[in-house]
Write a protein that holds these residues in place. Sequence first.
Motif, PDB file in Angstrom:
ATOM      1  N   ASN A  34       8.152  -6.821  -6.245  1.00  0.00           N
ATOM      2  CA  ASN A  34       8.527  -5.717  -5.262  1.00  0.00           C
ATOM      3  C   ASN A  34       7.832  -4.980  -4.592  1.00  0.00           C
ATOM      4  O   ASN A  34       8.111  -3.920  -3.759  1.00  0.00           O
ATOM      5  CB  ASN A  34       9.352  -4.690  -6.178  1.00  0.00           C
ATOM      6  CG  ASN A  34      10.521  -5.528  -7.129  1.00  0.00           C
ATOM      7  OD1 ASN A  34      11.254  -6.132  -6.595  1.00  0.00           O
ATOM      8  ND2 ASN A  34      10.650  -5.061  -8.243  1.00  0.00           N
ATOM      9  N   ALA A  35       6.632  -5.440  -4.319  1.00  0.00           N
ATOM     10  CA  ALA A  35       5.524  -4.668  -3.534  1.00  0.00           C
ATOM     11  C   ALA A  35       6.053  -4.871  -2.042  1.00  0.00           C
ATOM     12  O   ALA A  35       7.055  -5.638  -1.560  1.00  0.00           O
ATOM     13  CB  ALA A  35       4.204  -5.597  -3.431  1.00  0.00           C
ATOM     14  N   GLU A  36       5.938  -3.788  -1.288  1.00  0.00           N
ATOM     15  CA  GLU A  36       6.651  -3.499  -0.019  1.00  0.00           C
ATOM     16  C   GLU A  36       5.759  -3.893   1.187  1.00  0.00           C
ATOM     17  O   GLU A  36       4.911  -2.875   1.222  1.00  0.00           O
ATOM     18  CB  GLU A  36       7.386  -2.264  -0.036  1.00  0.00           C
ATOM     19  CG  GLU A  36       8.811  -2.392  -0.814  1.00  0.00           C
ATOM     20  CD  GLU A  36       9.290  -0.894  -1.100  1.00  0.00           C
ATOM     21  OE1 GLU A  36       9.204  -0.118  -0.223  1.00  0.00           O
ATOM     22  OE2 GLU A  36       9.535  -0.823  -2.320  1.00  0.00           O
TER      23      GLU A  36
ATOM     24  N   ASN B 152       1.320  -1.150   3.989  1.00  0.00           N
ATOM     25  CA  ASN B 152       1.847  -1.251   2.677  1.00  0.00           C
ATOM     26  C   ASN B 152       2.660   0.017   2.248  1.00  0.00           C
ATOM     27  O   ASN B 152       2.197   1.201   2.054  1.00  0.00           O
ATOM     28  CB  ASN B 152       0.722  -1.232   1.738  1.00  0.00           C
ATOM     29  CG  ASN B 152       1.101  -1.389   0.142  1.00  0.00           C
ATOM     30  OD1 ASN B 152       2.199  -1.206  -0.234  1.00  0.00           O
ATOM     31  ND2 ASN B 152       0.069  -1.567  -0.548  1.00  0.00           N
TER      32      ASN B 152
ATOM     33  N   GLY C  98       4.762   0.040  -0.310  1.00  0.00           N
ATOM     34  CA  GLY C  98       4.649   0.228  -1.842  1.00  0.00           C
ATOM     35  C   GLY C  98       4.050   1.271  -2.613  1.00  0.00           C
ATOM     36  O   GLY C  98       3.317   2.042  -2.041  1.00  0.00           O
TER      37      GLY C  98
END
Lengths: 210, 143
Positions: B20-22, B48, B50
Motif C-alpha cells: 500500500n506504499a504510495e 512518497n 505514504g
Amino acid sequence: MLKKIVAYILYTFISINMAYADTDVLPILSGVGGNFNAVDSDGNMVEFNSYFGNVVVIAFGYTNCADICPFTLGYLKKLYAQLNEEEQEHVKILFVTVDPEYDTPAHLNDFLNYFNKDFIGISGTKEQTDHIVSIYQAQYNELSREGMPTHNIRRINTKLLENDEEEKAKLFSHSVSIYLVDKEGFTRSIEFTGTPKDKFVEKIQQLIKE
Amino acid sequence: MKLFKLCLVLVLISLSFISNAEIVTENFRVMMAPKIAKNTAGYGVIKNTGSEADTLNSVCSDTVDVMFHKTEIRSGMAKMVHLSDVVIKAGQELVLEAMSYHLMLFDFHSAEFKEGGKITFFLNFKKAGVVKVEASIITTDSS
C-alpha cells in the motif's frame, strides 16, 4: 539640524555608490586563461588570440555527457539569444571538449549545431586539451581512472563494448565553470549555469562596449 | 528484445509484492538530443505520499536503456555517480533535475524519439512495486 546632516551624509553615500555602480569594471582575473592552439569544429587550426576583438565565453565538457553539458549548452543557447544580432557578432561561444579523441571536429560540429550554429567546438590533441584546461585552471578526469566503476554506468550498452570505434567513448568528471573573456583575451569573470542569465548578459554587453 | 523480457520479468516479480506504499510521479520528461548524441537525460519528481519510507531499487524501459544517476558538483567539478537503492522517506520527494539526480538514457534514437513523443519507464520500488511513468520528450527550450 541633525536630521539635515544625516540626510546629507545619506545623499552623499548613495550618490557615491551610484557613481561607482555606473563605472563598475569587471576585474582582470590574473593567471586565468591565455593563448592556445587547437582545432575548431570546422576543422581549422586556430589560435585563441585570433578571437581578439570578440568577447569570448568558454565552457568545458564532452558530447557523451548526458546531464550537465547539454544543460550548460542549453543555458548558453538562451544566453546568446538574449543578445541582439549586432552584439552576437562580437561574441564567440567556445565549447572545449575534454575528450578530443572521441569528439572530433566534425562530431563536435554536429553536436553543437543542435544548440546553435554559431557555437564553436574546440578540439585537438590531448596535449592541446591539457594545455587549455591548465591555463584556465580547470580540471577533468577520466572516471575510470578515479576508481569509478564505469561498467556500471554503461553495463547495459553492449554496443559500446562490441564496437572498437564506439569503445573510445569515455566518461569524465570536469569543471563546470563558464569563463568570460574580454576582447583582449583577459578573463574577466567566472560564472556557472546558476548565474541569472540577465546578469551574465549584462556582463557580456559591458565587455562589448569596452 | 532481451531488455524487454528483463523488464517484463521485473514488472511481474514486483507486481506480486505490491503494497500500500504510495508513490506519485510528476512532470517526467526526457530531453531531446542531437542525432549523434549517445546519451540524454530524463527528469521529474517522485513523491512518497505514504506513511513509510520506500526504496527505489531500479528503473527500466521497454524502449530504451536507462540507468539512475546523480551528477555531483564538488569543488567546481561535475562528476556522475551511478545509484542504486535510493531511499525516499515518508512524505518526502526526490527531484530529478539537471546537475542532480537524473535518468541517463542510452540507445534512445529511433523513429519514435522525437519532440512530443513519449517514453515509458518502470520504477521498481521495494514496497510500492512497479510504478509506470510516461515521460514526454521535450527540447531544451521548453524545460
